[in-house]
Design a protein around this motif. Structure first.
Motif, mmCIF file in Angstrom:
data_model
loop_
_atom_site.group_PDB
_atom_site.id
_atom_site.type_symbol
_atom_site.label_atom_id
_atom_site.label_comp_id
_atom_site.label_asym_id
_atom_site.label_seq_id
_atom_site.Cartn_x
_atom_site.Cartn_y
_atom_site.Cartn_z
ATOM 1 N N ILE A 126 0.839 -1.208 0.000
ATOM 2 C CA ILE A 126 0.000 0.000 0.000
ATOM 3 C C ILE A 126 0.869 1.251 0.000
ATOM 4 O O ILE A 126 0.662 2.191 -0.787
ATOM 5 C CB ILE A 126 -0.950 -0.014 1.216
ATOM 6 N N ILE A 127 1.859 1.289 0.878
ATOM 7 C CA ILE A 127 2.741 2.453 0.949
ATOM 8 C C ILE A 127 3.558 2.590 -0.329
ATOM 9 O O ILE A 127 3.725 3.694 -0.864
ATOM 10 C CB ILE A 127 3.652 2.344 2.187
ATOM 11 N N TRP A 128 4.065 1.471 -0.841
ATOM 12 C CA TRP A 128 4.866 1.506 -2.065
ATOM 13 C C TRP A 128 4.066 2.052 -3.250
ATOM 14 O O TRP A 128 4.575 2.856 -4.030
ATOM 15 C CB TRP A 128 5.369 0.093 -2.362
ATOM 16 N N VAL A 129 2.804 1.636 -3.369
ATOM 17 C CA VAL A 129 1.970 2.104 -4.487
ATOM 18 C C VAL A 129 1.794 3.615 -4.429
ATOM 19 O O VAL A 129 1.961 4.320 -5.445
ATOM 20 C CB VAL A 129 0.603 1.385 -4.477
ATOM 21 N N TRP A 130 1.475 4.158 -3.274
ATOM 22 C CA TRP A 130 1.240 5.594 -3.178
ATOM 23 C C TRP A 130 2.531 6.394 -3.354
ATOM 24 O O TRP A 130 2.529 7.461 -3.976
ATOM 25 C CB TRP A 130 0.572 5.932 -1.847
ATOM 26 N N SER A 172 11.502 5.041 -3.414
ATOM 27 C CA SER A 172 11.226 3.661 -2.998
ATOM 28 C C SER A 172 12.320 3.134 -2.082
ATOM 29 O O SER A 172 12.044 2.394 -1.135
ATOM 30 C CB SER A 172 11.094 2.756 -4.227
ATOM 31 N N GLY A 173 13.589 3.515 -2.371
ATOM 32 C CA GLY A 173 14.684 3.085 -1.513
ATOM 33 C C GLY A 173 14.655 3.699 -0.137
ATOM 34 O O GLY A 173 15.335 3.220 0.779
ATOM 35 N N THR A 174 13.898 4.768 0.035
ATOM 36 C CA THR A 174 13.699 5.376 1.363
ATOM 37 C C THR A 174 12.436 4.850 2.030
ATOM 38 O O THR A 174 12.456 4.496 3.214
ATOM 39 C CB THR A 174 13.611 6.905 1.231
ATOM 40 N N ALA A 175 11.349 4.783 1.266
ATOM 41 C CA ALA A 175 10.054 4.430 1.852
ATOM 42 C C ALA A 175 9.983 2.976 2.287
ATOM 43 O O ALA A 175 9.465 2.671 3.372
ATOM 44 C CB ALA A 175 8.942 4.727 0.849
ATOM 45 N N ALA A 228 9.677 11.131 -0.016
ATOM 46 C CA ALA A 228 9.254 9.836 0.507
ATOM 47 C C ALA A 228 8.960 9.909 2.009
ATOM 48 O O ALA A 228 7.984 9.319 2.496
ATOM 49 C CB ALA A 228 10.323 8.785 0.232
ATOM 50 N N ILE A 229 9.782 10.638 2.738
ATOM 51 C CA ILE A 229 9.532 10.792 4.180
ATOM 52 C C ILE A 229 8.223 11.534 4.418
ATOM 53 O O ILE A 229 7.432 11.170 5.310
ATOM 54 C CB ILE A 229 10.716 11.519 4.840
ATOM 55 N N ILE A 233 4.934 10.111 6.421
ATOM 56 C CA ILE A 233 4.305 10.806 7.551
ATOM 57 C C ILE A 233 2.789 10.881 7.369
ATOM 58 O O ILE A 233 2.015 10.741 8.334
ATOM 59 C CB ILE A 233 4.912 12.220 7.703
ATOM 60 N N VAL A 234 2.342 11.052 6.128
ATOM 61 C CA VAL A 234 0.913 11.181 5.858
ATOM 62 C C VAL A 234 0.224 9.823 5.855
ATOM 63 O O VAL A 234 -0.865 9.656 6.442
ATOM 64 C CB VAL A 234 0.685 11.905 4.513
ATOM 65 N N PHE A 235 0.823 8.822 5.220
ATOM 66 C CA PHE A 235 0.124 7.563 4.979
ATOM 67 C C PHE A 235 0.338 6.506 6.057
ATOM 68 O O PHE A 235 -0.489 5.600 6.191
ATOM 69 C CB PHE A 235 0.545 6.978 3.625
ATOM 70 N N HIS A 236 1.410 6.597 6.812
ATOM 71 C CA HIS A 236 1.626 5.573 7.831
ATOM 72 C C HIS A 236 0.515 5.524 8.876
ATOM 73 O O HIS A 236 0.079 4.425 9.263
ATOM 74 C CB HIS A 236 2.989 5.782 8.512
#
Length: 402
Positions: A126-130, A172-175, A228-229, A233-236
């Motif tokens: 889910i996080i990767w897609v967004w 992506s390498g950060t998220a 990515a950060i 912060i928004v989606f987590h």
């Protein structure tokens, strides 16, 4: 032999340093003549040997000499050849680049879902897609070009047709490692320092690889890292709500498919064709397929999540048998996913061309048309995501590998 001939031979031998004081018998004459014939050969060999030792050695070939891997859909006439002086750095940063490519995703996410923790894998996707969707859209809004070559030497041009700002590899390498740390810590037993070091090394390797490969500037990478950060912060905080909605809401598949399809259709107004649109549709399709597969599993009572009484999870129970089953699941599952991808690709491209009356003699040209590219990518990778989440676990259950 007359005396004049003998005097001539002895004079030549003396000049060559092979004078022999033997008697004038025929045997002595034979030895003298033989020495006269052999010694110059030995003398001539020595300078050749010295010349061989003094001859400069041919320089060894560079550690890596090749052309960058390019996308078959692009219209680039050729690729700049390069020589990598450091084999270690070249392969290290090539590995870092692969951590943001399809090959890594098709191994990492399935392994996590099938062998480690499906709960964790769904939320990572889910996080990767967004993250990837917003990153690709931002690229096509800012339209910042790639670094010019020359002076930059591009060691990888697979995504060269896309814009540069921000770096979606850096995003992506950060998220992914940070989300993996945030979601798994407390659910899995491991030292916090280990998770921090892993996330730092993962993120640093991917970000630095994009600069080394000549695909991004430092500003692109920093922007991708910070972006990515911000998305995390928004989606987590809401990732649990999104996953619960995908699982439990009755009409979730209809909303998921419609939303992801709309995002893919209305997000792009490309001035020129690039791989960005197709890659975004691919990501959205994969996310929709995973979400729909999760919903089907929930409705059918298929439970992939570990029981609550086993939490927190630990890797201390890893045995040879468990490891062997994990590798076997990954091997069989990835083969099924690849077969699904190939079959859907063979079916959707000609079908889309037929529906929209687009010539499919040149498949590369046809795939660059939005009417073909979006359905092909969305449907194909939607089925791959659905197979990842629903079909492959059913196959594992049937053959006794669940």
């Amino acid at each position: 032999m007359d005396s004049a001939t003998r005097i001539t031979l002895l004079t030549k031998a003396a000049r060559r340093g092979t004078f022999n004081t033997s008697s004038g018998s025929p045997a002595a004459e034979g030895r003298t003549a033989s020495s006269t014939r052999r010694l110059p050969r030995r003398t001539n060999l020595q300078p050749r040997a010295r010349q061989g030792r003094q001859r400069p050695r041919t320089p060894r070939p560079p550690a890596a000499a090749s052309t960058p891997r390019r996308n078959s859909l692009t219209e680039e006439d050729g690729c700049q050849e390069f020589n990598a002086r450091s084999r270690f750095l070249y392969y290290l940063f090539s590995l870092g680049t692969e951590l943001g490519n399809e090959l890594f995703y098709i191994l990492f996410f399935p392994f996590c879902i099938w062998n480690l923790d499906a709960w964790l894998g769904r939320r990572l996707i889910i996080i990767w897609v967004w993250v990837m969707y917003l990153g690709q859209c931002t690229k096509d809004v800012i339209r910042w070009p790639r670094p010019a070559s020359p002076p930059v030497v591009k060691l990888e041009v697979f995504y060269n047709s896309e814009y540069s700002m921000p770096s979606t590899h850096a995003m992506s390498g950060t998220a992914i490692p940070l989300a993996l740390l945030l979601l798994s810590y407390g659910r899995w037993q491991y030292p916090l320092m280990f998770g921090l070091i892993l996330a730092f090394c993962w993120c640093s390797l991917v970000c630095c690889s994009r600069i080394y490969m000549g695909m991004h500037s430092i500003l692109d990478v920093i922007a991708g890292f910070l972006y990515a950060i911000l998305i995390l912060i928004v989606f987590h905080p809401v990732v649990d709500l999104i996953d619960d909605f995908n699982l439990t809401y009755k009409y979730a598949p209809l909303i998921i498919i419609s939303l992801h399809l709309a995002l893919g259709i209305f997000s792009f107004t490309l001035d020129t064709w690039s791989t960005s649109r197709g890659d975004t549709a691919q990501i959205l399709g994969c996310g929709a397929g995973v979400a729909c597969g999760s919903h089907v599993n929930y409705m059918m009572g298929v439970k992939l999540d570990p029981p609550l009484d086993t939490l927190p999870l630990s890797l201390s129970s890893l045995t040879v048998t468990v490891f062997g089953k994990a590798i076997l699941r990954l091997l069989i599952g990835v083969i099924i996913l690849l077969l699904t991808k190939i079959a859907m690709k063979k079916a959707t491209i000609p079908l889309a061309c037929k529906i929209f009356r687009i010539p499919h003699d040149d498949v590369r040209k046809a795939r660059q048309r939005m009417e073909v590219e979006l359905p092909y990518r969305y449907i194909t990778y939607g089925m791959v995501g659905f197979s990842l989440m629903s079909i492959v676990p059913c196959v594992f259950h049937f053959i006794g590998l669940s």
